[in-house]
Write a protein that holds these residues in place. Structure first.
Motif, PDB file in Angstrom:
ATOM      1  N   UNK A  11       0.901  -1.148   0.048  1.00  0.00           N
ATOM      2  CA  UNK A  11       0.048   0.073   0.100  1.00  0.00           C
ATOM      3  C   UNK A  11       0.955   1.188   0.094  1.00  0.00           C
ATOM      4  N   UNK A  12       1.953   1.287   0.921  1.00  0.00           N
ATOM      5  CA  UNK A  12       2.642   2.339   0.770  1.00  0.00           C
ATOM      6  C   UNK A  12       3.520   2.642  -0.554  1.00  0.00           C
ATOM      7  N   UNK A  13       3.988   1.602  -1.101  1.00  0.00           N
ATOM      8  CA  UNK A  13       4.564   1.717  -2.568  1.00  0.00           C
ATOM      9  C   UNK A  13       3.619   2.372  -3.477  1.00  0.00           C
ATOM     10  N   UNK A  14       2.446   1.780  -3.473  1.00  0.00           N
ATOM     11  CA  UNK A  14       1.302   2.127  -4.341  1.00  0.00           C
ATOM     12  C   UNK A  14       1.063   3.719  -4.177  1.00  0.00           C
ATOM     13  N   UNK A  15       0.893   4.205  -3.022  1.00  0.00           N
ATOM     14  CA  UNK A  15       0.471   5.488  -2.634  1.00  0.00           C
ATOM     15  C   UNK A  15       1.560   6.415  -2.968  1.00  0.00           C
ATOM     16  N   UNK A  16       3.000   6.039  -2.897  1.00  0.00           N
ATOM     17  CA  UNK A  16       4.160   6.664  -3.140  1.00  0.00           C
ATOM     18  C   UNK A  16       4.225   6.929  -4.658  1.00  0.00           C
ATOM     19  N   UNK A  17       3.870   5.899  -5.363  1.00  0.00           N
ATOM     20  CA  UNK A  17       3.850   5.802  -6.835  1.00  0.00           C
ATOM     21  C   UNK A  17       2.867   6.807  -7.373  1.00  0.00           C
ATOM     22  N   UNK A  18       1.743   6.692  -6.725  1.00  0.00           N
ATOM     23  CA  UNK A  18       0.763   7.655  -7.142  1.00  0.00           C
ATOM     24  C   UNK A  18       1.060   9.098  -6.784  1.00  0.00           C
ATOM     25  N   UNK A  19       1.753   9.369  -5.973  1.00  0.00           N
ATOM     26  CA  UNK A  19       2.347  10.733  -5.460  1.00  0.00           C
ATOM     27  C   UNK A  19       3.045  11.170  -6.583  1.00  0.00           C
ATOM     28  N   UNK A  20       4.139  10.356  -6.972  1.00  0.00           N
ATOM     29  CA  UNK A  20       5.136  10.574  -8.043  1.00  0.00           C
ATOM     30  C   UNK A  20       4.360  10.933  -9.444  1.00  0.00           C
ATOM     31  N   UNK A  21       3.508  10.170  -9.702  1.00  0.00           N
ATOM     32  CA  UNK A  21       2.776  10.415 -11.051  1.00  0.00           C
ATOM     33  C   UNK A  21       1.778  11.448 -10.998  1.00  0.00           C
ATOM     34  N   UNK A  22       1.384  11.883 -10.006  1.00  0.00           N
ATOM     35  CA  UNK A  22       0.734  13.120 -10.002  1.00  0.00           C
ATOM     36  C   UNK A  22       1.484  14.307 -10.164  1.00  0.00           C
ATOM     37  N   UNK A  23       2.620  14.117  -9.459  1.00  0.00           N
ATOM     38  CA  UNK A  23       3.444  15.324  -9.282  1.00  0.00           C
ATOM     39  C   UNK A  23       4.127  15.547 -10.923  1.00  0.00           C
ATOM     40  N   UNK A  24       4.273  14.294 -11.656  1.00  0.00           N
ATOM     41  CA  UNK A  24       4.769  14.386 -12.874  1.00  0.00           C
ATOM     42  C   UNK A  24       3.453  14.870 -14.069  1.00  0.00           C
ATOM     43  N   UNK A  25       2.326  15.210 -13.538  1.00  0.00           N
ATOM     44  CA  UNK A  25       1.341  15.441 -14.349  1.00  0.00           C
ATOM     45  C   UNK A  25       0.808  14.191 -14.964  1.00  0.00           C
ATOM     46  N   UNK A  26       0.680  13.299 -14.562  1.00  0.00           N
ATOM     47  CA  UNK A  26       0.203  11.692 -15.069  1.00  0.00           C
ATOM     48  C   UNK A  26      -0.969  11.309 -14.073  1.00  0.00           C
ATOM     49  N   UNK A  27      -1.666  12.272 -13.706  1.00  0.00           N
ATOM     50  CA  UNK A  27      -3.046  11.814 -12.767  1.00  0.00           C
ATOM     51  C   UNK A  27      -3.883  10.993 -13.372  1.00  0.00           C
ATOM     52  N   UNK A  28      -4.005  10.901 -14.793  1.00  0.00           N
ATOM     53  CA  UNK A  28      -4.866   9.765 -15.587  1.00  0.00           C
ATOM     54  C   UNK A  28      -4.410   8.355 -15.269  1.00  0.00           C
ATOM     55  N   UNK A  29      -3.139   8.413 -14.674  1.00  0.00           N
ATOM     56  CA  UNK A  29      -2.678   6.898 -14.444  1.00  0.00           C
ATOM     57  C   UNK A  29      -2.942   6.538 -13.098  1.00  0.00           C
ATOM     58  N   UNK A  30      -3.304   7.366 -12.230  1.00  0.00           N
ATOM     59  CA  UNK A  30      -3.860   7.122 -10.858  1.00  0.00           C
ATOM     60  C   UNK A  30      -4.934   7.231 -10.376  1.00  0.00           C
ATOM     61  N   UNK A  31      -5.937   7.857 -11.381  1.00  0.00           N
ATOM     62  CA  UNK A  31      -7.175   7.773 -11.032  1.00  0.00           C
ATOM     63  C   UNK A  31      -8.109   6.440 -10.938  1.00  0.00           C
ATOM     64  N   UNK A  32      -7.358   5.578 -11.361  1.00  0.00           N
ATOM     65  CA  UNK A  32      -8.244   4.161 -11.744  1.00  0.00           C
ATOM     66  C   UNK A  32      -7.764   3.231 -10.826  1.00  0.00           C
ATOM     67  N   UNK A  33      -6.805   3.631  -9.853  1.00  0.00           N
ATOM     68  CA  UNK A  33      -6.264   2.419  -8.997  1.00  0.00           C
ATOM     69  C   UNK A  33      -7.280   2.215  -7.968  1.00  0.00           C
ATOM     70  N   UNK A  34      -7.726   0.891  -7.889  1.00  0.00           N
ATOM     71  CA  UNK A  34      -8.601   0.417  -6.881  1.00  0.00           C
ATOM     72  C   UNK A  34      -7.594  -0.328  -5.973  1.00  0.00           C
ATOM     73  N   UNK A  35      -7.625   0.375  -4.700  1.00  0.00           N
ATOM     74  CA  UNK A  35      -6.647  -0.040  -3.677  1.00  0.00           C
ATOM     75  C   UNK A  35      -7.223  -1.482  -2.890  1.00  0.00           C
ATOM     76  N   UNK A  36      -8.447  -1.797  -3.176  1.00  0.00           N
ATOM     77  CA  UNK A  36      -8.816  -3.254  -2.936  1.00  0.00           C
ATOM     78  C   UNK A  36      -7.914  -3.943  -3.492  1.00  0.00           C
ATOM     79  N   UNK A  37      -7.810  -3.756  -4.835  1.00  0.00           N
ATOM     80  CA  UNK A  37      -6.982  -4.760  -5.679  1.00  0.00           C
ATOM     81  C   UNK A  37      -5.475  -4.668  -5.149  1.00  0.00           C
ATOM     82  N   UNK A  38      -5.032  -3.691  -4.784  1.00  0.00           N
ATOM     83  CA  UNK A  38      -3.597  -3.602  -4.297  1.00  0.00           C
ATOM     84  C   UNK A  38      -3.503  -4.596  -3.092  1.00  0.00           C
ATOM     85  N   UNK A  39      -4.692  -4.575  -2.259  1.00  0.00           N
ATOM     86  CA  UNK A  39      -4.325  -5.575  -1.185  1.00  0.00           C
ATOM     87  C   UNK A  39      -4.658  -6.986  -1.721  1.00  0.00           C
TER      88      UNK A  39
END
Length: 181
Positions: A11-39
């Motif tokens: 979960x920590x890795x996924x959230x970190x990756x989400x933050x990096x992608x958002x900072x790089x203007x790649x929000x479209x890659x993170x909006x569809x993450x279902x964190x239940x599937x991360x678990x």
């Protein structure tokens, strides 16, 4: 590793990756993450292998790291997952694949090439202690080297759940798997 380390660190890795992608203007890659599937992905190799190798094949194999801990299994998830993500904008299978990859990384599967690179070293898996796998697994709780990842993973999970509860977003998360802002 156990549940808290696998689930929390993934979960920590996924959230970190989400933050990096958002900072790089790649929000479209993170909006569809279902964190239940991360678990699910974070525990999928164990959900497959512990019952199969430890219980069903326990008397003959006694190994809780078999098919779900192989590179072939990860590729089986990742290749169609990436195809669905690119062609149909559906990220679910790739999220599960990512969680399973992190699981194998946390288990240090590179130390077990006979399993990780199966069937490259032959069709059989290394044998464990038939009938004794549960005692071995429980005895790992006594080894301090497992405490640190479990504590970090548990802390990440507690912070994640606390934030959901404080912001009254737990029910929305349970329904959608999304962490809405």
């Amino acid at each position: 590793m156990f549940l808290l380390a696998h689930a929390g660190l993934t979960l920590g890795f996924a959230k970190g990756l989400e933050k990096v992608l958002q900072c790089r203007g790649r929000k479209e890659y993170t909006e569809s993450i279902d964190y239940r599937l991360v678990f699910v992905g974070s525990m999928l190799p164990d959900m497959i292998d512990k019952p199969l190798g430890g219980l069903i094949l326990g008397d003959t194999l006694g190994n809780g790291r078999i098919y779900g801990h192989t590179l072939l299994f990860l590729l089986f998830l990742l290749i169609p997952g990436l195809y669905l993500w690119v062609k149909q904008k559906r990220s679910g299978l790739s999220v599960v694949a990512g969680g399973s990859m992190i699981h194998c990384f946390l288990d240090g599967m590179w130390h077990y090439p006979e399993t990780f690179l199966w069937p490259g070293y032959g069709w059989s898996f290394p044998k464990g202690e038939p009938g004794d796998w549960l005692r071995l697994w429980v005895s790992l709780l006594a080894e301090p080297r497992y405490y640190i990842p479990e504590l970090f993973g548990g802390a990440i999970l507690i912070l994640f759940l606390t934030k959901l509860v404080i912001h009254k977003k737990l029910s929305g998360f349970i329904i959608s798997g999304k962490v809405k802002r």
